[in-house]
Motif scaffolding. Sequence first.
Motif, PDB file in Angstrom:
ATOM      1  N   LYS A 284      78.914 -42.240  96.399  1.00  0.00           N
ATOM      2  CA  LYS A 284      78.682 -41.531  95.135  1.00  0.00           C
ATOM      3  C   LYS A 284      79.446 -42.199  93.988  1.00  0.00           C
ATOM      4  CE  LYS A 284      76.106 -38.323  96.953  1.00  0.00           C
ATOM      5  NZ  LYS A 284      74.648 -38.310  96.711  1.00  0.00           N
ATOM      6  N   VAL A 285      80.698 -42.569  94.243  1.00  0.00           N
ATOM      7  CA  VAL A 285      81.481 -43.247  93.207  1.00  0.00           C
ATOM      8  C   VAL A 285      80.872 -44.615  92.918  1.00  0.00           C
ATOM      9  CG1 VAL A 285      83.728 -44.214  92.600  1.00  0.00           C
ATOM     10  CG2 VAL A 285      83.602 -42.008  93.767  1.00  0.00           C
ATOM     11  N   ARG A 286      80.466 -45.306  93.973  1.00  0.00           N
ATOM     12  CA  ARG A 286      79.851 -46.621  93.784  1.00  0.00           C
ATOM     13  C   ARG A 286      78.599 -46.511  92.906  1.00  0.00           C
ATOM     14  NH1 ARG A 286      80.769 -51.096  96.379  1.00  0.00           N
ATOM     15  NH2 ARG A 286      81.732 -50.059  98.157  1.00  0.00           N
ATOM     16  N   SER A 287      77.778 -45.511  93.177  1.00  0.00           N
ATOM     17  CA  SER A 287      76.558 -45.312  92.384  1.00  0.00           C
ATOM     18  C   SER A 287      76.879 -45.058  90.919  1.00  0.00           C
ATOM     19  CB  SER A 287      75.745 -44.136  92.943  1.00  0.00           C
ATOM     20  OG  SER A 287      75.260 -44.424  94.230  1.00  0.00           O
ATOM     21  N   THR A 290      77.550 -48.344  89.143  1.00  0.00           N
ATOM     22  CA  THR A 290      76.551 -49.387  89.366  1.00  0.00           C
ATOM     23  C   THR A 290      75.584 -49.443  88.191  1.00  0.00           C
ATOM     24  OG1 THR A 290      76.650 -49.231  91.777  1.00  0.00           O
ATOM     25  CG2 THR A 290      74.620 -50.094  90.845  1.00  0.00           C
ATOM     26  N   SER A 291      75.216 -50.646  87.782  1.00  0.00           N
ATOM     27  CA  SER A 291      74.239 -50.818  86.707  1.00  0.00           C
ATOM     28  C   SER A 291      73.183 -51.817  87.158  1.00  0.00           C
ATOM     29  CB  SER A 291      74.922 -51.302  85.424  1.00  0.00           C
ATOM     30  OG  SER A 291      75.649 -52.497  85.660  1.00  0.00           O
ATOM     31  N   CYS A 292      72.041 -51.821  86.468  1.00  0.00           N
ATOM     32  CA  CYS A 292      70.979 -52.747  86.859  1.00  0.00           C
ATOM     33  C   CYS A 292      70.181 -53.200  85.646  1.00  0.00           C
ATOM     34  CB  CYS A 292      70.061 -52.110  87.898  1.00  0.00           C
ATOM     35  SG  CYS A 292      68.746 -51.086  87.227  1.00  0.00           S
ATOM     36  N   ILE A 293      69.467 -54.309  85.828  1.00  0.00           N
ATOM     37  CA  ILE A 293      68.540 -54.770  84.797  1.00  0.00           C
ATOM     38  C   ILE A 293      67.202 -55.075  85.472  1.00  0.00           C
ATOM     39  CG2 ILE A 293      70.239 -55.689  83.158  1.00  0.00           C
ATOM     40  CD1 ILE A 293      69.736 -58.470  84.314  1.00  0.00           C
ATOM     41  N   ASP A 419      82.424 -58.469  90.350  1.00  0.00           N
ATOM     42  CA  ASP A 419      81.326 -57.591  90.735  1.00  0.00           C
ATOM     43  C   ASP A 419      80.603 -58.111  91.969  1.00  0.00           C
ATOM     44  OD1 ASP A 419      81.571 -55.790  88.500  1.00  0.00           O
ATOM     45  OD2 ASP A 419      80.696 -57.356  87.243  1.00  0.00           O
ATOM     46  N   ILE A 420      79.911 -57.192  92.646  1.00  0.00           N
ATOM     47  CA  ILE A 420      78.996 -57.525  93.733  1.00  0.00           C
ATOM     48  C   ILE A 420      77.581 -57.415  93.174  1.00  0.00           C
ATOM     49  CG2 ILE A 420      78.174 -56.893  96.035  1.00  0.00           C
ATOM     50  CD1 ILE A 420      80.871 -55.487  96.470  1.00  0.00           C
ATOM     51  N   PHE A 421      76.723 -58.387  93.503  1.00  0.00           N
ATOM     52  CA  PHE A 421      75.347 -58.380  93.007  1.00  0.00           C
ATOM     53  C   PHE A 421      74.365 -58.266  94.167  1.00  0.00           C
ATOM     54  CE2 PHE A 421      77.766 -60.226  89.620  1.00  0.00           C
ATOM     55  CZ  PHE A 421      77.125 -59.802  88.461  1.00  0.00           C
ATOM     56  N   LYS A 442      83.686 -54.672  92.741  1.00  0.00           N
ATOM     57  CA  LYS A 442      84.062 -54.868  94.139  1.00  0.00           C
ATOM     58  C   LYS A 442      85.040 -53.795  94.615  1.00  0.00           C
ATOM     59  CE  LYS A 442      83.378 -59.895  94.327  1.00  0.00           C
ATOM     60  NZ  LYS A 442      84.023 -61.220  94.392  1.00  0.00           N
ATOM     61  N   GLU A 443      86.015 -53.484  93.781  1.00  0.00           N
ATOM     62  CA  GLU A 443      87.116 -52.629  94.230  1.00  0.00           C
ATOM     63  C   GLU A 443      86.836 -51.158  93.904  1.00  0.00           C
ATOM     64  OE1 GLU A 443      90.445 -54.564  92.371  1.00  0.00           O
ATOM     65  OE2 GLU A 443      90.737 -55.856  94.117  1.00  0.00           O
ATOM     66  N   VAL A 444      85.813 -50.599  94.563  1.00  0.00           N
ATOM     67  CA  VAL A 444      85.460 -49.193  94.347  1.00  0.00           C
ATOM     68  C   VAL A 444      86.577 -48.280  94.846  1.00  0.00           C
ATOM     69  CG1 VAL A 444      83.838 -47.382  95.044  1.00  0.00           C
ATOM     70  CG2 VAL A 444      82.976 -49.601  94.351  1.00  0.00           C
ATOM     71  N   ASP A 445      87.343 -48.733  95.840  1.00  0.00           N
ATOM     72  CA  ASP A 445      88.447 -47.919  96.337  1.00  0.00           C
ATOM     73  C   ASP A 445      89.465 -47.639  95.230  1.00  0.00           C
ATOM     74  OD1 ASP A 445      88.985 -50.695  96.395  1.00  0.00           O
ATOM     75  OD2 ASP A 445      90.663 -50.410  97.773  1.00  0.00           O
ATOM     76  N   LYS A 446      89.742 -48.644  94.403  1.00  0.00           N
ATOM     77  CA  LYS A 446      90.701 -48.451  93.312  1.00  0.00           C
ATOM     78  C   LYS A 446      90.135 -47.538  92.227  1.00  0.00           C
ATOM     79  CE  LYS A 446      93.158 -52.799  94.021  1.00  0.00           C
ATOM     80  NZ  LYS A 446      93.557 -54.113  93.456  1.00  0.00           N
ATOM     81  N   ILE A 447      88.828 -47.646  91.990  1.00  0.00           N
ATOM     82  CA  ILE A 447      88.183 -46.766  91.012  1.00  0.00           C
ATOM     83  C   ILE A 447      88.232 -45.326  91.506  1.00  0.00           C
ATOM     84  CG2 ILE A 447      85.988 -46.194  89.896  1.00  0.00           C
ATOM     85  CD1 ILE A 447      85.304 -49.185  90.003  1.00  0.00           C
ATOM     86  N   THR A 448      87.909 -45.128  92.800  1.00  0.00           N
ATOM     87  CA  THR A 448      87.936 -43.778  93.374  1.00  0.00           C
ATOM     88  C   THR A 448      89.339 -43.190  93.288  1.00  0.00           C
ATOM     89  OG1 THR A 448      86.212 -44.474  94.933  1.00  0.00           O
ATOM     90  CG2 THR A 448      87.326 -42.396  95.389  1.00  0.00           C
ATOM     91  N   ARG A 449      90.313 -43.999  93.635  1.00  0.00           N
ATOM     92  CA  ARG A 449      91.708 -43.538  93.581  1.00  0.00           C
ATOM     93  C   ARG A 449      92.081 -43.127  92.152  1.00  0.00           C
ATOM     94  NH1 ARG A 449      96.550 -45.279  96.809  1.00  0.00           N
ATOM     95  NH2 ARG A 449      98.391 -44.712  95.599  1.00  0.00           N
ATOM     96  N   ASN A 450      91.658 -43.917  91.181  1.00  0.00           N
ATOM     97  CA  ASN A 450      92.012 -43.653  89.792  1.00  0.00           C
ATOM     98  C   ASN A 450      91.363 -42.382  89.263  1.00  0.00           C
ATOM     99  OD1 ASN A 450      93.044 -44.219  87.112  1.00  0.00           O
ATOM    100  ND2 ASN A 450      90.968 -44.853  86.590  1.00  0.00           N
ATOM    101  N   ILE A 451      90.068 -42.208  89.538  1.00  0.00           N
ATOM    102  CA  ILE A 451      89.375 -41.067  88.925  1.00  0.00           C
ATOM    103  C   ILE A 451      89.558 -39.771  89.713  1.00  0.00           C
ATOM    104  CG2 ILE A 451      87.664 -42.591  87.880  1.00  0.00           C
ATOM    105  CD1 ILE A 451      85.613 -41.601  89.886  1.00  0.00           C
ATOM    106  N   MET A 452      89.792 -39.874  91.028  1.00  0.00           N
ATOM    107  CA  MET A 452      89.869 -38.663  91.846  1.00  0.00           C
ATOM    108  C   MET A 452      91.292 -38.226  92.183  1.00  0.00           C
ATOM    109  SD  MET A 452      86.815 -37.473  92.463  1.00  0.00           S
ATOM    110  CE  MET A 452      85.101 -38.011  92.357  1.00  0.00           C
ATOM    111  N   PHE A 453      92.201 -39.177  92.324  1.00  0.00           N
ATOM    112  CA  PHE A 453      93.498 -38.839  92.918  1.00  0.00           C
ATOM    113  C   PHE A 453      94.711 -39.171  92.051  1.00  0.00           C
ATOM    114  CE2 PHE A 453      90.749 -40.337  96.593  1.00  0.00           C
ATOM    115  CZ  PHE A 453      90.288 -39.067  96.906  1.00  0.00           C
ATOM    116  N   SER A 454      94.505 -39.565  90.811  1.00  0.00           N
ATOM    117  CA  SER A 454      95.649 -40.004  89.998  1.00  0.00           C
ATOM    118  C   SER A 454      96.374 -38.861  89.298  1.00  0.00           C
ATOM    119  CB  SER A 454      95.186 -41.030  88.956  1.00  0.00           C
ATOM    120  OG  SER A 454      94.235 -40.458  88.081  1.00  0.00           O
TER     121      SER A 454
END
Length: 718
Positions: A284-287, A290-293, A419-421, A442-454
């Motif tokens: 869910k956090v990854r989504s 995520t962006s696309c063209i 990023d991962i493509f 790439k580092e979704v774990d760090k994003i999740t940690r920042n937005i959910m657990f900080s």
Amino acid sequence: MKDSSNECMVSYKVLKLLKEEGDSVYLWQYDKESFFRKNQVERKAKFKKIGEDVFSFFQDKAIAEGFEDREGQWEMSCEIVDGIRDKKHVLVEAGVGIGKSFAYIVPVLYYNKVYGKPVVIATSTIALQEQLIHDIDKIMDMLNYDVEVLIAKGQNHFLCKKRFDEYFTPKFIQEKEEHQIIYEAVSRFGYEKADWSIPIPDGIWNRVNVKEYNPQFCKDKCSYCSSCHYHNLRRKMIYTDGIIVCNQDLLTVNMNKKANYRKQLMSEDVGIIVIDEVHNLESKVRSSVTSCISLNQLKDSMYEAGKAVNSFDISFTKKMEQADALIDDVFKSLLKQMDEQDRKAAQMGQDIDRYYVRNIDTNFVRLKKLLDEIQFEAAMSFGDFIGDRNRKNFDEEIEMLEDNVAFLASAIKRNNSEDIFWLERDNGSRGIMGVRLYKCPKEVDKITRNIMFSDSDLPVILTSATITSGKNEDYIKSYAYFINNTGLPIDNSLICEPKISPFNYDEHAMIYYTEHLPHPTKERGKFIEEGVKEITKLLQISNGKALILFTAKTDMYEVYNKLKQENLPFEIIMQKGNSKQSETLEKFRNDTNSVLLGTGSYWEGINIEGVSLSHVIIFKLPFPVREPIIDYKYEQSKGDGLMKVSVPEMVIKLKQGIGRLIRSEQDRGIVSIVDSRVGDQSKAPYRKLIGESLTIKNRTSSIEEITKFYNEVVEVNL
């Protein structure tokens, strides 16, 4: 709270007085420590009372109401109280039948009653949201406590009366009787699609539901604003002091806004967050990041930004034409790569959701350079006319093209990018029009940690029936895969021992596994042939009543066609599109002896109690298909991607699939794993781990023994 406020005011006045006398520092230090010490004492006393009330609820009220005493349930509930008290995040796996919903609803309601702060409960599905509303209402009745409860579904579920009026013109209404029936029903009552018993085709609903909600636009332009359910729901979410039940997508969007200091969708005073079905959190956090063209998106952004140029000269026009042609060439190249990967996957019997970007050719580089120049000229040209009030503001269009250029630039250096493509197909479009190029950090774990657990003052309760992968003496290690993927801070978390399901699996269920079948991928053709023969024998044991789970649609289609040729004495049903899932499940449930073939969401998204589902058949172990995101995880695993990535992913999904069998204390059934990699003769390094991870310990490789078990344990209870 008033006492604390008064003490704060007294301390401030004393501090001000002594500051004038030059002796404030020491007294302020004393006062501050005294205040926080008193605050901690009060908090401890309040949570002691909450803890006592929670324990009493499960030991007294719940039992008096006819609920069973489930040790894992009240233990989980008390651990949640401890975590909230200590401002720690709580991670707990709760097996099927524990009653995890009650286990977290009870303490958060007591918390809400004492502190008056709103609570957010996020889930994965609408069905679970609606079940939670039912459970919350039931518990509030038992507690004799009432608080506002909001169910926050996505905007596309709700009616937009303004769009409805615009679409249902007199001419459209008179075209078909169906249109008249829908118009009359919607005009009478209701605000979401589920409110009407009449069928509303998706094509019509998508023209009348809420799209791209903008509160300011609605307030200024829509006469229905004050009576609009969705508009009022969004307002209530900001001001409520009750319970908000939403999906994980909405929670993720809100927490992203909070982390970036933007206006949130929910109250900024939320005291607790609960995330149920938390095994989906990483995706869910990854989504959300995520962006696309796509081809159309690139061309549209180019031409829209180009309008900022007041008059095209020959040079600028030529650049636009060259870029247009290059966009086609680039997407033809991407499509060719996808088609090649499809051909190879078909030979392996695999489905591809995410395709590799194997090659970024010179056309890609040339396109990026041209679009960069077009964007620059558009920005400069628009700047020359900035004082002309009659001209449209093209800031948004120019920024969109600028973002797309940055996307292409990152893709060109993808091997050194953050990023991962990957590529995906839009099944609604054909050829190059259906190609989508995606990227995510790439580092979704760090994003999740920042937005959910900080936020140290906002405890998050994380639970699901399938979080752990494996069995360790140190149970915390069983959570390792989840913790690594989400960045959960262990030092500020209460990691709870998994709560074992109270269901009697030893007596009510048995697993059958094969020893003799070919390898599912190395000998796929032979495996399909032998696998269908095995399934046919197994279906005879249970006389249908089975759910067969697949990891790939190609396998499912082949097995379905072969089973249809067997002329079995029960109907064979195959999964359809998501929009038809409820109809398919209802048909399977009502036709007791039918057999249902499914993949994807069927591994975890269905709940069928009773006779109709007495047999779960796993066709292949659900290993994840290698794709760019899994590959990145492999890179981080230090050479042990199989055991650190693929096996945990597989075990969690296998647990989800097997969990479809026993959904109540009355259920009985068998699980058959056709994949021989779990057999005693298998040399797979994960064979033992699978056995340790599953709740059903009663197993056999004897077809006679599984037949006897079904006849003596399952059949007699049907």
